[in-house]
Design a protein around this motif. Structure first.
Motif, short mmCIF file in Angstrom:
data_model
loop_
_atom_site.label_atom_id
_atom_site.label_comp_id
_atom_site.label_asym_id
_atom_site.label_seq_id
_atom_site.Cartn_x
_atom_site.Cartn_y
_atom_site.Cartn_z
N LYS A 153 29.22 57.30 36.18
CA LYS A 153 29.21 56.23 35.45
C LYS A 153 29.99 54.67 36.00
N LEU A 154 30.55 55.06 36.97
CA LEU A 154 31.68 53.96 37.41
C LEU A 154 31.01 53.08 38.24
N PRO A 155 30.72 51.76 38.26
CA PRO A 155 30.06 50.94 39.22
C PRO A 155 31.03 50.32 40.03
N GLU A 156 30.64 49.78 41.21
CA GLU A 156 31.17 49.25 42.19
C GLU A 156 31.10 47.84 42.04
N THR A 157 32.57 47.29 41.77
CA THR A 157 32.77 45.73 41.54
C THR A 157 33.26 45.02 42.73
N VAL B 258 44.08 55.63 41.42
CA VAL B 258 43.81 55.47 40.05
C VAL B 258 44.79 54.44 39.26
N GLY B 259 46.12 54.52 39.63
CA GLY B 259 47.22 53.79 38.93
C GLY B 259 46.91 52.48 39.21
N GLN B 260 46.41 52.04 40.43
CA GLN B 260 46.09 50.55 40.69
C GLN B 260 44.86 50.22 40.04
N LEU B 261 43.73 50.90 40.14
CA LEU B 261 42.43 50.54 39.59
C LEU B 261 42.37 50.47 38.28
N GLY B 262 43.19 51.34 37.55
CA GLY B 262 43.07 51.46 35.92
C GLY B 262 43.51 50.14 35.33
N TRP B 263 44.14 49.29 36.15
CA TRP B 263 44.54 48.00 35.82
C TRP B 263 43.33 46.98 36.16
N ALA B 264 42.98 46.89 37.52
CA ALA B 264 42.12 46.14 38.02
C ALA B 264 40.73 46.24 37.35
N LEU B 265 40.08 47.31 37.11
CA LEU B 265 38.72 47.53 36.58
C LEU B 265 38.54 46.78 35.31
N ILE C 284 33.22 51.65 30.02
CA ILE C 284 33.70 51.89 31.36
C ILE C 284 35.19 51.38 31.61
N ALA C 285 35.48 50.23 30.93
CA ALA C 285 36.98 49.67 31.08
C ALA C 285 37.80 50.82 30.23
N CYS C 286 37.21 51.47 29.10
CA CYS C 286 38.14 52.39 28.44
C CYS C 286 38.28 53.82 29.19
N PHE C 287 37.37 53.93 30.04
CA PHE C 287 37.50 55.51 30.69
C PHE C 287 38.46 55.19 31.88
N GLY D 140 34.51 43.50 32.23
CA GLY D 140 34.41 42.74 30.88
C GLY D 140 33.74 41.41 31.38
N SER D 141 32.86 40.87 30.59
CA SER D 141 32.33 39.48 30.70
C SER D 141 33.42 38.45 30.23
N THR D 142 33.63 37.35 30.82
CA THR D 142 34.54 36.39 30.77
C THR D 142 34.67 35.89 29.52
N ARG D 143 33.73 35.88 28.62
CA ARG D 143 33.92 35.59 27.20
C ARG D 143 34.61 36.76 26.41
N LEU D 144 34.44 37.70 26.93
CA LEU D 144 35.04 39.00 26.23
C LEU D 144 36.14 39.55 26.92
N ARG D 145 36.64 38.96 28.09
CA ARG D 145 37.61 39.66 29.03
C ARG D 145 38.94 40.03 28.31
N GLN D 146 39.28 39.06 27.61
CA GLN D 146 40.83 39.53 26.99
C GLN D 146 40.33 40.54 25.96
#
Length: 558
Positions: free
Chosen positions: A496-500, A424-431, A314-317, A436-442
């Motif tokens: 596929k894109l969920p609401e966060t 999309v320009g905004q949310l491509g960065w935010a999503l 999801i993050a990649c797309f 990602g989980s906090t342990r894998l966020r970076q």
């Protein structure tokens, strides 16, 4: 059971040593967590701004590193239509004039992206080992050295190598800024400062567009060397400033340095805000423990295991969708303006105006869309609108011999730019920073950003061939290609894109672990802090294998 008053008293002194070995459902830990979460959830935006001024300040500083990548993105792409640059590094074509060949346009345009790919990949390891602050400072020192190559480049080969090397630290900046913002801010501020990274790109683009417009009539090599040299300005003031920045408390918790994490939290908020940092720290520790029990590791390979695979894709797309929406064609499209017959002066004025429109779109998104609409809704409508705009540009290309039609095409690219930055320009960065989980966020942000670079390199290699008059010379018909990719991205996002929006990180952990469908994320109810309530869902968050995930999915479906 302890009351909130008990927790706020001397007993909180036991929190830091005790929680290291505490169970996920430890009573003292969860009491602290519930108080911290409740105060964060009910905190309105204006109060969060007043309570966390230093967190906002340090997010702004860290994100300012991204200005340089946005600056260079516009710089290189617009130099193709720059007369002195074309004379220095290009070839003369009879009837066309000085031009860089399509191959060199593709190579030079993608050089920084290739470097950034490896910079992002390295950043996932570096941040895990050293933390975000020392990695940022080191990257700024490295960038200061590599700028010498682009400034003094005697030929296009040296220039291209210099761009690759400069891309290494740019990749670090682009993957660190949104992750840092997501880790030091409360829930109500999270989306604004993760998307501020996008605004920093625009700020860099505005600076570059203004400098290019001011120097375009200079007939010497200084017309393009000055813009390269100005990149030394950012490291000069960012390096000494970042020495005083606090490290991410999430990173410090992950490596077991809880006392330092507490000190970092104290530096991020105002003392008069009346927020007990031990409650905030307890929430961070609880989320980290939850993810440990969900068997979430910290390596790149863990990004593709079990339910983390879905989060990573999801993050990649979401990030790659920025390019697939038509970015290389319609955004800062000075080369397109030139190919449809606009003058050099008109081209660079439109470019400057387009960048200002992009900034306006970002600001309006902050105040009119993000506070009221979900991430999924904004992304879907934005992608659909851009698809239609590109379709119109392609249809109009039938009559580009008419000046009015060419102008209309140019205006439509500006409209596309506005919609892009609004959505999309905004949310491509935010999503990616939220998914990602906090342990894998970076690492999730790094993988997603690299997905963006891969798609961008492919698009950047094709775009010069689409547009170059010595190659396929499609001009406005190129819009049909990107309209098609935008439509495919819209279809993916719909399913596929969920609401966060409004979801805490531990809630997202449970939703993904239970494989909740994307369209049910906004309404699914979950409590991450009470074991007995989790058992009511038949999905207590102790998922350690794909089999358990499948069992939990069956329980929800039933």
């Amino acid at each position: 059971m302890h009351s909130n008053e008990d927790i706020d008293a001397e007993e909180t002194d036991l929190l830091l040593p005790d929680v290291l070995d505490a169970d996920l459902y430890n009573e003292q830990l969860n009491q602290n967590v519930e108080v911290g979460i409740e105060s964060e959830e009910i905190m309105p935006l204006w109060k969060a701004i007043k309570a966390y001024p230093m967190a906002i300040f340090w997010c702004l500083v860290v994100s300012m590193c991204v200005v340089m990548e946005g600056y260079d993105t516009v710089l290189i792409g617009n130099f193709y239509a720059y007369p002195t640059f074309a004379q220095k590094y290009g070839n003369y074509f009879p009837g066309v004039g000085y031009q860089l060949t399509a191959a060199w346009q593709a190579g030079l345009g993608n050089a920084a992206g290739i470097g950034a790919f490896f910079g992002v990949l390295a950043n996932g390891y570096l941040v895990n080992s050293f933390g975000q602050k020392p990695v940022l400072i080191g990257s700024l020192f490295v960038l200061s050295c590599f700028i010498f190559m682009t400034f003094f480049a005697p030929n296009i080969i040296v220039l291209c190598v210099g761009e690759v090397l400069c891309g290494l630290p740019w990749g670090v900046f682009a993957s660190t800024a949104p992750a840092y913002a997501s880790e030091v801010l409360p829930l109500s501020l999270r989306v604004y400062l993760t998307t501020y990274t996008n605004m920093c790109f625009i700020i860099g683009q505005i600076i570059a567009a203004g400098i290019l417009d001011g120097l375009v009539h200079l007939s010497t090599e200084w017309s393009f060397r000055i813009p390269f040299g100005l990149q030394w300005v950012w490291p000069a003031f960012l390096i000494p400033l970042l020495f005083f920045a606090p490290e991410s408390p999430w990173h410090l918790v992950r490596i077991g340095r809880l006392e330092e994490a507490e000190k970092s939290l104290l530096r991020l908020q105002r003392k008069s805000a009346g927020i007990d940092v031990k409650h905030t720290l307890a929430a961070i520790i609880h989320t980290n423990k939850l993810e440990e029990e969900l068997a979430i590791g910290t390596s790149y390979w863990d990004c593709f295991k079990s339910f983390e695979r879905r989060r990573t894709l999801i993050a990649c797309f979401a990030f790659g969708g920025q390019v697939l929406s038509g970015l290389n064609f319609a955004y800062n499209s000075t080369y397109f303006f030139q190919q449809i017959g606009l003058s050099t002066s008109q081209t660079y004025r439109l470019n400057l105006g387009g960048t200002a429109i992009a900034l306006l779109g970002t600001l309006l998104s902050w105040f009119l869309l993000l506070p009221y609409f979900g991430r999924r809704t904004i992304y879907l409508w934005g992608m659909a609108t851009m698809c239609v705009i590109l379709l119109l540009i392609g249809i109009l290309n039938v009559r580009t011999t008419s000046n009015s039609v060419a102008t209309t095409q140019a205006v439509l690219t500006l409209v596309w730019t506005f919609v892009y930055q609004l959505t999309v320009g905004q949310l491509g960065w935010a999503l990616p920073a939220e998914i990602g989980s906090t342990r894998l966020r970076q690492r999730t942000v790094c993988v997603a950003r690299n997905a963006y670079y891969i798609v961008s390199v492919i698009a950047g290699a094709l775009e010069p061939y689409f547009m170059n008059p010595t190659q396929w010379n499609l001009k406005g018909y190129t819009a049909f290609v990107w309209s098609g990719t935008a439509m495919l991205t819209f279809i993916w996002a719909y399913f596929k894109l969920p609401e966060t929006k409004g979801r805490r990180y531990e809630e997202l952990d449970i939703l993904f672990a239970n494989d909740v469908p994307a369209r049910k994320f906004a309404t699914f109810q979950v409590d991450a802090y009470r074991a007995e309530q989790m058992e009511d869902f038949d999905a207590r968050p102790l998922v350690t294998s794909d089999k358990v995930v499948r069992d939990a999915r069956s329980a929800i479906a039933g």
